[in-house]
Design a protein around this motif. Structure first.
Motif, PDB file in Angstrom:
ATOM      1  N   GLN A   1       6.515  11.703   2.452  1.00 11.08           N
ATOM      2  CA  GLN A   1       6.255  12.518   3.637  1.00 11.08           C
ATOM      3  C   GLN A   1       6.833  13.924   3.440  1.00 11.08           C
TER       4      GLN A   1
ATOM      5  N   GLU B   1       5.691   8.436  13.350  1.00 14.80           N
ATOM      6  CA  GLU B   1       6.660   8.188  12.271  1.00 14.80           C
ATOM      7  C   GLU B   1       8.054   8.702  12.625  1.00 14.80           C
TER       8      GLU B   1
ATOM      9  N   ASP C   1       0.834  -1.196   0.000  1.00 13.53           N
ATOM     10  CA  ASP C   1       0.000   0.000   0.000  1.00 13.53           C
ATOM     11  C   ASP C   1       0.875   1.254   0.000  1.00 13.53           C
TER      12      ASP C   1
ATOM     13  N   SER D   1       4.119  16.706  10.154  1.00  7.92           N
ATOM     14  CA  SER D   1       4.298  16.287   8.772  1.00  7.92           C
ATOM     15  C   SER D   1       2.979  15.842   8.165  1.00  7.92           C
TER      16      SER D   1
ATOM     17  N   ARG E   1      -1.538  20.281  21.073  1.00  6.09           N
ATOM     18  CA  ARG E   1      -2.402  20.727  19.979  1.00  6.09           C
ATOM     19  C   ARG E   1      -3.789  20.072  20.102  1.00  6.09           C
TER      20      ARG E   1
ATOM     21  N   ARG F   1      15.979  12.285  16.971  1.00 10.34           N
ATOM     22  CA  ARG F   1      17.319  11.830  16.590  1.00 10.34           C
ATOM     23  C   ARG F   1      18.208  11.550  17.803  1.00 10.34           C
ATOM     24  N   ASP F   2      17.666  11.715  18.999  1.00  5.52           N
ATOM     25  CA  ASP F   2      18.437  11.417  20.213  1.00  5.52           C
ATOM     26  C   ASP F   2      18.520   9.905  20.443  1.00  5.52           C
ATOM     27  N   TRP F   3      19.555   9.492  21.158  1.00  2.00           N
ATOM     28  CA  TRP F   3      19.644   8.079  21.525  1.00  2.00           C
ATOM     29  C   TRP F   3      18.521   7.739  22.505  1.00  2.00           C
TER      30      TRP F   3
ATOM     31  N   GLN G   1       1.350   5.188   0.786  1.00  4.91           N
ATOM     32  CA  GLN G   1       0.819   6.304   1.569  1.00  4.91           C
ATOM     33  C   GLN G   1       1.413   7.647   1.128  1.00  4.91           C
TER      34      GLN G   1
ATOM     35  N   LEU H   1      -4.073  11.889  12.268  1.00  5.11           N
ATOM     36  CA  LEU H   1      -2.939  12.185  11.389  1.00  5.11           C
ATOM     37  C   LEU H   1      -1.777  12.838  12.139  1.00  5.11           C
ATOM     38  N   TYR H   2      -2.054  13.764  13.095  1.00  5.20           N
ATOM     39  CA  TYR H   2      -0.937  14.326  13.886  1.00  5.20           C
ATOM     40  C   TYR H   2      -0.191  13.203  14.570  1.00  5.20           C
TER      41      TYR H   2
ATOM     42  N   SER I   1      22.751  15.203  14.119  1.00  2.31           N
ATOM     43  CA  SER I   1      22.245  14.179  15.020  1.00  2.31           C
ATOM     44  C   SER I   1      22.703  14.480  16.440  1.00  2.31           C
ATOM     45  N   ALA I   2      21.997  13.900  17.388  1.00  4.88           N
ATOM     46  CA  ALA I   2      22.309  14.168  18.789  1.00  4.88           C
ATOM     47  C   ALA I   2      23.727  13.706  19.130  1.00  4.88           C
ATOM     48  N   GLU I   3      24.163  12.600  18.498  1.00  2.00           N
ATOM     49  CA  GLU I   3      25.498  12.073  18.820  1.00  2.00           C
ATOM     50  C   GLU I   3      26.602  13.052  18.458  1.00  2.00           C
TER      51      GLU I   3
ATOM     52  N   ARG J   1       3.664   5.005   8.165  1.00  2.00           N
ATOM     53  CA  ARG J   1       2.216   4.916   8.374  1.00  2.00           C
ATOM     54  C   ARG J   1       1.632   3.662   7.729  1.00  2.00           C
ATOM     55  N   THR J   2       2.203   3.289   6.559  1.00  2.00           N
ATOM     56  CA  THR J   2       1.732   2.079   5.890  1.00  2.00           C
ATOM     57  C   THR J   2       1.807   0.887   6.843  1.00  2.00           C
TER      58      THR J   2
ATOM     59  N   ILE K   1      -4.935  19.750   8.061  1.00  5.94           N
ATOM     60  CA  ILE K   1      -4.525  19.045   9.273  1.00  5.94           C
ATOM     61  C   ILE K   1      -4.028  20.007  10.346  1.00  5.94           C
ATOM     62  N   TYR K   2      -3.317  21.063   9.952  1.00  2.00           N
ATOM     63  CA  TYR K   2      -2.676  21.904  10.977  1.00  2.00           C
ATOM     64  C   TYR K   2      -3.284  23.290  11.161  1.00  2.00           C
TER      65      TYR K   2
ATOM     66  N   SER L   1       1.858  11.061  12.356  1.00  2.00           N
ATOM     67  CA  SER L   1       3.038  11.847  12.002  1.00  2.00           C
ATOM     68  C   SER L   1       4.053  11.839  13.153  1.00  2.00           C
TER      69      SER L   1
ATOM     70  N   HIS M   1       1.425  13.393   4.541  1.00  2.00           N
ATOM     71  CA  HIS M   1       1.744  12.581   3.371  1.00  2.00           C
ATOM     72  C   HIS M   1       0.998  13.169   2.179  1.00  2.00           C
TER      73      HIS M   1
END
Lengths: 96, 314
Positions: free
Chosen positions: A9, B87, A4, A27, B153, B23-25, A6, B80-81, A65-67, B93-94, A43-44, B84, A29
């Motif tokens: 993004q 993700e 499928d 975000s 929100r 993106r944090d560990w 979607q 949807l929020y 990135s955080a690292e 989402r799929t 949506i927003y 998102s 799609h």
């Protein structure tokens, strides 16, 4: 049936009012730019939260990135002479 | 840094009330728990459109229909929020929708009850959304940044959901005898399911301890449930509704309304798929998802043409 789909993004940025920066909201799609903007609106901004929208494909965003945070930003660390409080003003001087 | 050091550092950030960003560990368990909880939350918003959708064509006035449509559109938006936000943890989402349709991901059991009369729309807004707001206000303080922001929100938007529901109930309670009975009947059917929405008692809750440590949850199921009961009992009495619980009583020492035992057999039976509408909710979702496949294909074909012509403008 194949997997499928979607759609790609996109990241959504909203300018809430005139003169303020566009801020990341989340975000959506969508298959193309126009659909991405329309979906972002639906949506927003259902309650007039925005006056301008940007969308950009998530894959096109480069991010740190955080690292690597410490290493990446440390060139700025030892340069406090870039801030006004570093300097000692002559005694008694005003409006500076 | 080895795993243990990373884990300690992570816990220290949580303890200092820092938000964790995508993106944090993060430990695998943290990521997995969030994916499970957030996708379940997203699915609940989407499936929650169905019981209300049942009444769009039978809303008693144009005003009522516009409000109901706006509320349902909000639920879709909230789904949807949340997809998102989920993700950002590295699942798409799929895959989440596949998990839902194959029965590997759950949604809130409360949506497996039917909406039998118009007062149910009032009861859902007031009780189900009311319970959701108590829970979501807590989740807005959770440690994962994107989830916390989505909750802020959503909470902002859901105030209207609860108020429109209470308005319906209040209006029916000042109506005819038949309307009052209808409102009370809806109250009788939705009260206990709303209490179950907070999940099992703290002593029985499988994931609670770890979730509290990681601040995925910052208050316990029982504490949130009590807060909801305290608020709602008084609202019920104010418009003349009876709470369907013979053991309900006000405790002057704790300042809480204490309530009777919850029927957990019913709860678990519905979680396992035996509720009145489980099958209908899922077959409806699958049917319309599949029927929309050609639209998604057409949209992609359209995009390919646009790219070929390189005349993208809006």
């Amino acid at each position: 049936m194949e997997k499928d789909n979607q759609f790609p993004q996109w990241e959504v940025f909203i300018q809430i009012k005139n003169g303020t920066p566009h801020e990341h909201a989340g975000s959506v799609h969508a298959s193309d730019k126009k659909m991405a903007l329309q979906n972002a609106r639906d949506i927003y901004t259902r309650r007039n939260e925005g006056r301008s929208l940007w969308v950009v494909k998530t894959d096109d965003i480069a991010a740190t990135s955080a690292e690597e945070e410490a290493e990446f930003f440390d060139p700025a660390e030892d340069k406090i002479y870039r801030t006004p409080n570093f300097y000692k003003m002559p005694k008694g001087s005003t409006n500076i | 840094m080895n795993e243990e050091q990373k884990l300690n550092q992570f816990q220290a950030r949580i303890d200092a009330d820092e938000k964790i960003e995508p993106r944090d560990w993060m430990p695998d368990g943290y990521r997995k728990t969030l994916i499970r909880q957030m996708s379940q939350h997203a699915h609940s918003e989407v499936i929650g459109m169905q019981p209300e959708g049942n009444w769009v064509l039978r809303a008693p006035s144009l005003r009522a229909k516009k409000i109901l449509l706006a509320k349902i559109q909000d639920e879709g938006g909230h789904g949807l929020y949340l997809y998102s936000a989920t993700e950002t943890l590295g699942i798409d989402r799929t895959e989440m929708i596949e998990q839902l349709q194959q029965g590997n991901a759950k949604y809130s059991s409360v949506f497996n009850y039917p909406t039998l009369n118009w007062a149910d729309i009032g009861a859902i807004g007031w009780l189900v959304d009311g319970a959701a707001i108590v829970n979501q206000t807590m989740l807005a303080k959770c440690s994962y940044g994107p989830y916390s922001r989505a909750m802020l929100r959503i909470c902002k938007e859901e105030g209207f959901h609860q108020r429109q529901g209470y308005e319906i109930m209040g209006k029916m309670m000042t109506g005819t005898q038949a309307q009052r009975e209808m409102a009370q009947d809806a109250m009788n059917r939705w009260w206990w399911p709303a209490l179950m929405m907070f999940g099992p008692h703290d002593s029985e809750s499988a994931h609670s301890q770890e979730s509290m440590k990681w601040k995925i949850k910052v208050e316990s199921n029982d504490k949130l449930r009590q807060r909801f009961v305290n608020r709602t009992v008084e609202q019920a009495h104010h418009i003349g509704l009876t709470v369907p619980d013979p053991l309900l009583s006000y405790n002057k020492e704790t300042l809480n309304w204490s309530f009777g035992p919850i029927n957990w057999d019913e709860f678990w039976s519905i979680v396992k798929g035996n509720g009145p509408c489980n099958e209908q909710r899922m077959s409806h979702h699958i049917k319309y998802h599949n029927e929309g496949a050609w639209v998604r294909e057409a949209a992609l074909a359209f995009e390919e043409n646009l790219t070929k012509k390189q005349t993208v403008s809006i």
